[in-house]
Design a protein around this motif. Structure first.
Motif, PDB file in Angstrom:
ATOM      1  N   LEU A  46       7.829 -20.724  60.794  1.00  0.00           N
ATOM      2  CA  LEU A  46       6.427 -21.130  60.811  1.00  0.00           C
ATOM      3  C   LEU A  46       5.569 -20.008  61.388  1.00  0.00           C
ATOM      4  O   LEU A  46       4.549 -19.631  60.810  1.00  0.00           O
ATOM      5  CB  LEU A  46       6.295 -22.398  61.649  1.00  0.00           C
ATOM      6  N   VAL A  47       6.026 -19.477  62.511  1.00  0.00           N
ATOM      7  CA  VAL A  47       5.243 -18.405  63.137  1.00  0.00           C
ATOM      8  C   VAL A  47       5.233 -17.173  62.233  1.00  0.00           C
ATOM      9  O   VAL A  47       4.219 -16.478  62.112  1.00  0.00           O
ATOM     10  CB  VAL A  47       5.809 -18.083  64.524  1.00  0.00           C
ATOM     11  N   ALA A  48       6.367 -16.912  61.577  1.00  0.00           N
ATOM     12  CA  ALA A  48       6.442 -15.736  60.715  1.00  0.00           C
ATOM     13  C   ALA A  48       5.519 -15.880  59.509  1.00  0.00           C
ATOM     14  O   ALA A  48       4.802 -14.942  59.144  1.00  0.00           O
ATOM     15  CB  ALA A  48       7.876 -15.515  60.259  1.00  0.00           C
ATOM     16  N   TYR A  49       5.507 -17.070  58.898  1.00  0.00           N
ATOM     17  CA  TYR A  49       4.582 -17.265  57.776  1.00  0.00           C
ATOM     18  C   TYR A  49       3.142 -17.187  58.242  1.00  0.00           C
ATOM     19  O   TYR A  49       2.266 -16.763  57.494  1.00  0.00           O
ATOM     20  CB  TYR A  49       4.851 -18.613  57.105  1.00  0.00           C
ATOM     21  N   SER A  50       2.923 -17.614  59.464  1.00  0.00           N
ATOM     22  CA  SER A  50       1.579 -17.487  60.003  1.00  0.00           C
ATOM     23  C   SER A  50       1.169 -16.012  60.070  1.00  0.00           C
ATOM     24  O   SER A  50       0.014 -15.671  59.832  1.00  0.00           O
ATOM     25  CB  SER A  50       1.516 -18.157  61.362  1.00  0.00           C
ATOM     26  N   THR A  51       2.134 -15.132  60.363  1.00  0.00           N
ATOM     27  CA  THR A  51       1.830 -13.696  60.346  1.00  0.00           C
ATOM     28  C   THR A  51       1.380 -13.267  58.956  1.00  0.00           C
ATOM     29  O   THR A  51       0.393 -12.543  58.805  1.00  0.00           O
ATOM     30  CB  THR A  51       3.068 -12.887  60.756  1.00  0.00           C
ATOM     31  N   VAL A  52       2.110 -13.729  57.931  1.00  0.00           N
ATOM     32  CA  VAL A  52       1.725 -13.381  56.562  1.00  0.00           C
ATOM     33  C   VAL A  52       0.292 -13.826  56.304  1.00  0.00           C
ATOM     34  O   VAL A  52      -0.540 -13.067  55.791  1.00  0.00           O
ATOM     35  CB  VAL A  52       2.693 -14.050  55.558  1.00  0.00           C
ATOM     36  N   LEU A 102      -3.781 -18.370  51.494  1.00  0.00           N
ATOM     37  CA  LEU A 102      -3.447 -19.705  50.997  1.00  0.00           C
ATOM     38  C   LEU A 102      -1.952 -19.972  51.048  1.00  0.00           C
ATOM     39  O   LEU A 102      -1.496 -20.930  51.664  1.00  0.00           O
ATOM     40  CB  LEU A 102      -3.974 -19.870  49.567  1.00  0.00           C
ATOM     41  N   PHE A 103      -1.169 -19.083  50.422  1.00  0.00           N
ATOM     42  CA  PHE A 103       0.260 -19.382  50.315  1.00  0.00           C
ATOM     43  C   PHE A 103       0.980 -19.190  51.642  1.00  0.00           C
ATOM     44  O   PHE A 103       1.925 -19.923  51.943  1.00  0.00           O
ATOM     45  CB  PHE A 103       0.883 -18.553  49.201  1.00  0.00           C
ATOM     46  N   GLY A 104       0.536 -18.212  52.408  1.00  0.00           N
ATOM     47  CA  GLY A 104       1.129 -18.054  53.739  1.00  0.00           C
ATOM     48  C   GLY A 104       0.900 -19.300  54.575  1.00  0.00           C
ATOM     49  O   GLY A 104       1.803 -19.814  55.233  1.00  0.00           O
TER      50      GLY A 104
END
Lengths: 503, 472, 94
Positions: B292-298, B277-279
């Motif tokens: 954006l891509v990094a948070y998508s990894t999370v 959810l938060f990622g």
């Protein structure tokens, strides 16, 4: 035709538009001739292949192509009478729309991208029609979303981007619901091929709740594309797309994919018996009836021509859903034949709307006053299409509504006939004034932005010819409904095969 | 034995040689990258032919020796690492002049490959510690290659990484105190469910979750991955965070007593919920493309964590398959999306997402690569992400986890929202480009390659599942 | 036996002090030092755990000693790396 080639026929039909589409992506903007050639090559090839398949299916042959995909659920492309109905519809209308689009987009930017996605869109539609099981259907359903999105946002204006966002929000959510439903059914029953009469009957004994959940998920997922109330919100907004895209979206590709999916789910996955046993048809029936009236009602209020046509689509596509939900053979014939007739009529109306917009800059209904004298051919096509939509003989729409009414009477649901009558009246209320304005209205100001597109015809021949072609189809389908070649006879053949199991 | 040993020693010794002869660094690096792939492929074939293999390094007794073991999963991960390393090397070669990539990239990324390959092979708690520590430090060093602006996130990353290693080490020391062994197969099944072991496993888990950036211990990741050069980000997101996840899986499924499985599954499920959810929300809101891509990894790691949670809770083959399919699909998709995003940012000259306006016209290839990879992140058929999600869905339906089905639906929509946030912008009208605007084509094709690979993944679901030894 | 617990207690105390320092921060140097204190605590714990009662004639556990040595090498290099990074960060900030 070689025997081994016949095995690949379903795949070839998909590839005949997919490969030219992929090639078109790589073309430069200026390579107009090559692009047009590739487009027409794909169309012609597809029509030839579809014709071959049609010949075969008529003689009872079956085509089957399988590639390994998920465990227990291969990718299957197959041709039965029902899939062929949709394949023929989409290939023939693709021919008309491709020519129309070439004319419509002449000199506009980014045409390679447009025609690339255009071809992908048709490939996805045809794949969806030929899908042999739910997983394959899901695959093409999602690919259709991805292929149509760039077409919706093609103009790149803020409105079209907003429409694109909304379109994605609706269709991706729908795809997700469909995926949940498909995975649930896969767990319950595996993913066997579509079977006339459904394959879930053995599961009835072991509990019905999960089956009902699966049905709800599938219908909700398909209902988004079929624009069932309250999932219709994307459709009127998607009007900002170029006219050939709207035509294709409304007549063949997207809304029909949803309706076709509902037909498949009810007849070939659950089966009429199971749907009846689980009491699943009622909610669908009411929802479809409501959508029919709601769409017609909203169409009345629209002053923009394409918007009015969009709400009309919402209403008309639900005739198909309603016919399916009635669960009787005659209603089924009506639903299937309406799938074809509505497609041809709606594409004609959108072609005409595009002609008005391109030639004279007309977008609003009040601007149509007296356009009949300026553009008689287009206006004739529009008139016949509109009359067909209302259900006035001899246009094609009459046939489908007649059968739907018979179907409602057959299963003793007289209130449905009332819905048809009411909706027919509303149809008349929103189409007849337009027709009146076209022929008898007095032009009170100059055309918004007239362009001289042709010296011999009222507009560019590539815009006029497709509308004349589909106009001819409407009349032929209406006048020769009883002949062997008509969609009506073919629908009767399908229904015979679908309903034969319970005789 | 021999190919496995070469897979580790080749990049390791090459890295040392590169330090001695910096002039040959690039050619040495490329040679090793090229050699590693057929070697890993051959090794996978050997494992398939002869089954699982293991060696005690140096021929010592199991108590003293370091054990290496390779099953088909390890071999698959070895091959994946070698392939992605080769791809990123190609990308680095193509852009090094333009991006002024420091020469230190070559030895460092070889070292990264060596420590990763050793990690996939090792089955020894302390050896893993060394691998993790090496991996962490090399990763930090790689992040600093993009210059001074990356120092702060890199140092932050280093501190988190060191703390995580110490937690892990403390846990390992406690386990050793109880059982006098570090070897995984020796310890397997030995552990009782007592308080000391609970403490030790908690510390190990904490350390590994920190390194694998499981929510809420992910806070170091977005800044570090976003600050690194694109080639490095691709390696870090695609491979480095998967190493600790691999150890976590083995520690829990092979080492931990079954009595701990249920509470652990709740812990992992909670972490997964937060990550998904938060990622996803963070990826939706960040103004920077690479963040954006990094948070998508999370967020995507949340799927793997969720699968791990359900492996411990229900022991269904679907979940094990889902876990590793997610790892494979995410590795490919993330490599593609980081390379594509890096290429877009570098060429368009801005880090902002908003700079991607009209990118489908100015840089169609890179944008296409991003969109295709994004399709797998969303889980659209027939991508690898879809295959993994399909396995997870089947498992969740089967174990009647309706709440988690809902979570999965929301997470999917979030993923769709952040991917299409970029894609819709790219379909906007492009600003007129400068006359000297000439994007490089080769790096864009390289970004497209893994994206296409991940879409082909679903067509090979059967062989993949055979490799993972799972049936759906 | 008392000294064993004394050592053990010291080790735990060191880890605790280090953990507190790391938590409180906020200066980066302080955090690097705190990590070293934690490391010292863990190594001390490992050395203590290697102890075997003298009466049984067993030598101390040499595996743990080897691990501590390895750990020290890793810790020293990691600290050096962290300090180098910090140095670059600070010179840039000036």
């Amino acid at each position: 035709m070689q025997a081994w080639l016949l095995d690949y026929l379903p795949l070839l039909i998909v590839l005949s538009s997919l490969l030219p589409g992929l090639l078109i992506f790589t073309l430069k903007e200026q390579q107009v001739a090559l692009r047009t050639f590739l487009n027409l090559l794909g169309v012609t090839l597809k029509l030839v292949l579809v014709f071959l398949m049609w010949q075969g299916v008529k003689e009872g042959e079956s085509y089957y192509y399988r590639i390994a995909f998920l465990p227990g659920a291969d990718l299957i492309l197959q041709a039965d009478a029902l899939s062929l109905l949709f394949v023929v519809l989409s290939s023939v209308l693709w021919l008309a729309t491709t020519i129309y689009a070439i004319g419509y987009l002449e000199h506009s930017p980014l045409r390679s991208r447009f025609f690339g996605y255009f071809s992908l869109c048709v490939s996805a539609t045809v794949g969806l029609a030929l899908a042999g099981n739910l997983v394959t259907f899901l695959l093409f359903y999602e690919l259709l979303t991805l292929a149509t999105f760039p077409l919706v946002v093609h103009r790149g204006t803020p409105q079209s981007l907003a429409a694109g966002r909304r379109y994605l929000a609706y269709t991706l959510s729908g795809g997700l619901l469909l995926m949940l439903g498909v995975s649930l059914l896969h767990l319950l029953a595996g993913s066997p091929d579509f079977t006339p009469g459904g394959y879930l009957a053995p599961l009835l004994a072991s509990g019905s709740i999960l089956l009902q959940v699966a049905f709800a998920l599938l219908i909700a997922g398909l209902g988004v594309k079929a624009a069932l109330f309250p999932l219709h919100g994307w459709l009127p907004q998607a009007m900002v797309a170029p006219a050939p895209v709207s035509a294709l979206l409304h007549a063949v590709a997207v809304v029909k994919a949803g309706a076709f999916g509902i037909v498949r789910v009810v007849y070939d996955v659950f089966g009429v018996e199971v749907v009846r046993a689980l009491d699943l048809a009622w909610p669908l029936l009411f929802l479809a009836a409501f959508t029919i009236l709601f769409g017609s009602w909203r169409a009345l209020a629209q002053q923009d021509l394409k918007k009015r046509l969009a709400y009309s689509t919402i209403s008309q596509v639900s005739y198909i859903t309603l016919g399916v939900a009635l669960l009787g053979p005659l209603a089924a014939v009506g639903a299937l034949v309406h799938l074809v007739h509505q497609g041809v009529m709606k594409i004609t109306l959108f072609f005409c709307a595009g002609n008005y917009a391109e030639t004279l800059g007309i977008h609003k209904i009040r601007e149509l006053n007296g356009v009949g004298r300026q553009m008689p051919m287009t206006s004739l096509a529009f008139t016949i299409g509109a009359l067909g939509m209302i259900g006035i003989p001899p246009a094609a729409g009459f046939i489908s509504k007649w059968y739907l009414g018979l179907g409602a009477a057959e299963v003793a649901q007289p209130w449905v006939i009332l819905v048809f009558v009411l909706s027919g009246l509303l149809n008349a209320c929103y189409f007849l004034p337009v027709v009146y304005r076209i022929w008898f209205g007095v032009q009170y100001s100059a055309w918004p932005s007239p362009q001289r597109l042709s010296s011999r015809f009222e507009t560019h021949w590539m815009l006029l010819a497709p509308s004349m072609f589909t106009l001819g189809l409407i009349l032929l389908m209406g006048l020769f409904a009883s002949t062997e070649l008509s969609p009506l006879s073919w629908s009767e053949l399908i229904v015979e095969r679908e309903f034969s199991f319970d005789d | 034995m021999f190919p496995a040993l070469l897979l580790v020693t080749l990049p390791l010794s090459a890295a040392l040689l590169m330090l001695l002869w910096p002039r040959f660094a690039r050619s040495l690096h490329v040679t090793v990258a090229l050699l590693s792939v057929p070697l890993a492929g051959y090794f996978l074939q050997q494992i398939l032919l002869h089954g699982e293999q293991q060696w005690l390094l140096g021929g010592w007794s199991p108590l003293l020796a370091i054990r290496w073991q390779a099953d088909s999963l390890s071999a698959l991960l070895l091959l994946l690492s070698a392939l992605l390393h080769l791809l990123v090397s190609g990308y680095a070669l193509a852009v090094q002049a333009r991006d002024r990539l420091p020469a230190a990239f070559w030895p460092l990324s070889s070292l990264l490959l060596a420590s990763l390959q050793a990690l996939w092979l090792a089955r020894d708690l302390f050896n893993w510690y060394v691998c993790l520590e090496l991996l962490g430090m090399v990763a930090v060093a790689l992040v600093t290659l993009s210059g001074d602006k990356a120092l702060k996130p890199a140092l932050n990353y280093l501190l988190f990484s060191l703390f995580a290693s110490l937690c892990y080490l403390l846990g390992v020391a406690l386990l050793y105190a109880g059982y006098g062994a570090l070897d995984l197969p020796l310890l397997a099944g030995q552990l009782e469910a007592n308080r000391l072991n609970a403490m030790a496993l908690l510390l190990i888990t904490l350390g590994l979750m920190l390194k694998a950036a499981c929510w809420p211990l992910h806070i170091w990741l977005p800044a570090a991955h976003a600050a690194a050069p694109a080639a490095v980000s691709a390696l870090l997101s695609a491979l480095v965070v998967k190493g600790p996840l691999f150890i976590l899986y083995l520690v829990w499924t092979e080492l931990a007593p079954q009595a701990f499985w249920l509470p652990a599954s709740y812990l992992f499920a909670l972490a997964a919920l937060g990550a998904l959810l938060f990622g996803g929300i963070a990826a939706l809101r960040t103004p920077y493309g690479k963040s954006l891509v990094a948070y998508s990894t999370v967020a995507q790691l949340g799927y793997a964590t969720l699968a791990l949670a359900f492996v411990l809770r229900f022991n269904l083959p679907e979940f094990v398959a889902a876990l590793w399919l997610f790892v494979l699909a995410h590795a490919l998709a993330k490599a593609a999306s980081f390379l594509a995003m890096g290429e877009l940012q570098q060429t368009l000259g801005s880090k902002q997402v908003s700079a991607l306006k009209g990118a489908s016209q100015t840089m169609p290839l890179a944008m296409f690569a991003f969109a295709v990879a994004g399709g797998s992140l969303i889980g659209l058929p027939p991508s690898g992400g879809f295959l993994a999600k399909w396995a997870l869905l089947l498992g969740l339906w089967q174990s009647q986890q309706y709440f988690w089905l809902l979570v999965l639906a929301v997470a999917t929509l979030l993923a769709a929202a952040y991917v299409f946030r970029v894609v819709v912008l790219a379909f906007d009208r492009a600003e007129p480009t400068a006359p000297d605007f000439a994007p490089q084509r080769l790096p864009q094709y390289l970004a497209l390659l893994p994206a296409l690979a991940v879409w082909a993944m679903a067509l090979f679901s059967m062989p993949l599942l055979t490799l993972l030894k799972q049936e759906l | 036996m008392l000294s064993f617990y004394l050592y053990l207690g010291t080790a735990v105390l060191l880890v605790g002090i280090g953990g507190l320092g790391l938590w409180r921060g906020p200066e980066l140097l302080r955090r690097i030092l705190a990590l070293n204190v934690i490391g010292a605590g863990i190594f001390m714990l490992m050395v203590t755990l290697a102890y075997r009662p003298v009466m049984q004639g067993e030598p101390a556990d040499s595996v743990l000693h080897a691990l501590v040595l390895t750990g020290l090498v890793v810790a020293v290099s990691a600290t050096a790396f962290a300090l180098a990074l910090l140095g670059r960060l600070l010179t840039r900030a000036d």
